[in-house]
Design an enzyme around this catalytic site. Sequence first.
Site, PDB file in Angstrom:
ATOM      1  N   LYS A  46       2.100  -3.558  -2.799  1.00  0.00           N
ATOM      2  CA  LYS A  46       1.511  -2.625  -1.790  1.00  0.00           C
ATOM      3  C   LYS A  46       2.124  -2.370  -0.197  1.00  0.00           C
ATOM      4  O   LYS A  46       1.813  -3.462   0.541  1.00  0.00           O
ATOM      5  CB  LYS A  46      -0.384  -2.810  -1.571  1.00  0.00           C
ATOM      6  CG  LYS A  46      -0.869  -1.816  -0.978  1.00  0.00           C
ATOM      7  CD  LYS A  46      -1.394  -0.435  -1.520  1.00  0.00           C
ATOM      8  CE  LYS A  46      -2.110   0.515  -0.229  1.00  0.00           C
ATOM      9  NZ  LYS A  46      -2.501   1.847  -1.699  1.00  0.00           N
ATOM     10  N   SER A  50      -2.763   1.037   5.068  1.00  0.00           N
ATOM     11  CA  SER A  50      -4.523   1.417   6.059  1.00  0.00           C
ATOM     12  C   SER A  50      -4.923   1.256   6.299  1.00  0.00           C
ATOM     13  O   SER A  50      -5.597   1.291   4.500  1.00  0.00           O
ATOM     14  CB  SER A  50      -3.402   3.557   6.770  1.00  0.00           C
ATOM     15  OG  SER A  50      -2.624   3.355   6.941  1.00  0.00           O
ATOM     16  N   GLU A 125       2.511  -0.291  -5.586  1.00  0.00           N
ATOM     17  CA  GLU A 125       1.584   0.701  -5.795  1.00  0.00           C
ATOM     18  C   GLU A 125       1.982   1.191  -4.013  1.00  0.00           C
ATOM     19  O   GLU A 125       1.723   1.052  -3.573  1.00  0.00           O
ATOM     20  CB  GLU A 125       0.278   0.033  -5.001  1.00  0.00           C
ATOM     21  CG  GLU A 125      -1.080   1.187  -4.994  1.00  0.00           C
ATOM     22  CD  GLU A 125      -1.878   0.828  -4.362  1.00  0.00           C
ATOM     23  OE1 GLU A 125      -2.767   1.383  -4.022  1.00  0.00           O
ATOM     24  OE2 GLU A 125      -2.564  -0.202  -5.562  1.00  0.00           O
ATOM     25  N   GLY A 126       1.705   2.871  -4.510  1.00  0.00           N
ATOM     26  CA  GLY A 126       1.923   3.683  -3.261  1.00  0.00           C
ATOM     27  C   GLY A 126       0.806   3.518  -2.272  1.00  0.00           C
ATOM     28  O   GLY A 126      -0.135   3.034  -2.979  1.00  0.00           O
TER      29      GLY A 126
END
Length: 241
Positions: A46, A50, A125-126
């Site tokens: 990842k 945030s 994962e974006g």
Amino acid sequence: MTDRSPDMTPAAFFVTGTDTDAGKTLIASTLLYAARTRGLSTAAGKPVASGSERTSQGLRNADALALQAQCEPALSYDAVNPAAFEPAIAPHIAASEAHVELSVAALLAPMQTLLAQKADLTLIEGAGGWRVPLNDEASLCDLAVALDLPVILVVGVRLGAINHARLTLEAIERDGLSVAGWVANVIDDRTARLEENLATLEHWLSRRGGIPCLGVVPHLADPTPERAGFYLDITPLVGTS
């Protein structure tokens, strides 16, 4: 006991979604879980997250922790999530407020290190959707391009999903990457004409786009990889071995 073939080629993918809260982490965690149940090694990244909490070990993001939990062999948190920010806002704004320079180059090296471990299945994962900015010049999709990974598209099924899915697919292909598979993740089970919407997604993404559907995950009151795994098929990603 492992199902892994001795000559199995490691598989790696970039996971993106049609929008924030499309269910990328649930689907990525479930795909990793399914691979582990086959006896395959797994790794996850990842790059930026945030909405992290302060702990005695430092900032920790729930999505990154969920991915880390599905890594076999185990990976350190920093290996999974090299850039974590506290406020749940766009990553480039969070980085600016933290006086951190967020760039493709800064995220590329740790992800390349992760990929170099050559797990049977690695997922990166974006954050948010495909065009989430990293700074005033680059977006997170530029990292996917730099890594040159095929993409798994998670479609958050709710009102507007068809348009979001088609636009995201067009953007991915315009950037020169292929989509290896897509998942319909039902976010809102009260979506009007749900079955018709799913059929339309199947038409545009699979029948016309030629992209295999890895599964349709219904709205789950308590979503976990174990529960969602019943609805996904990882064979198109890792083969039958």
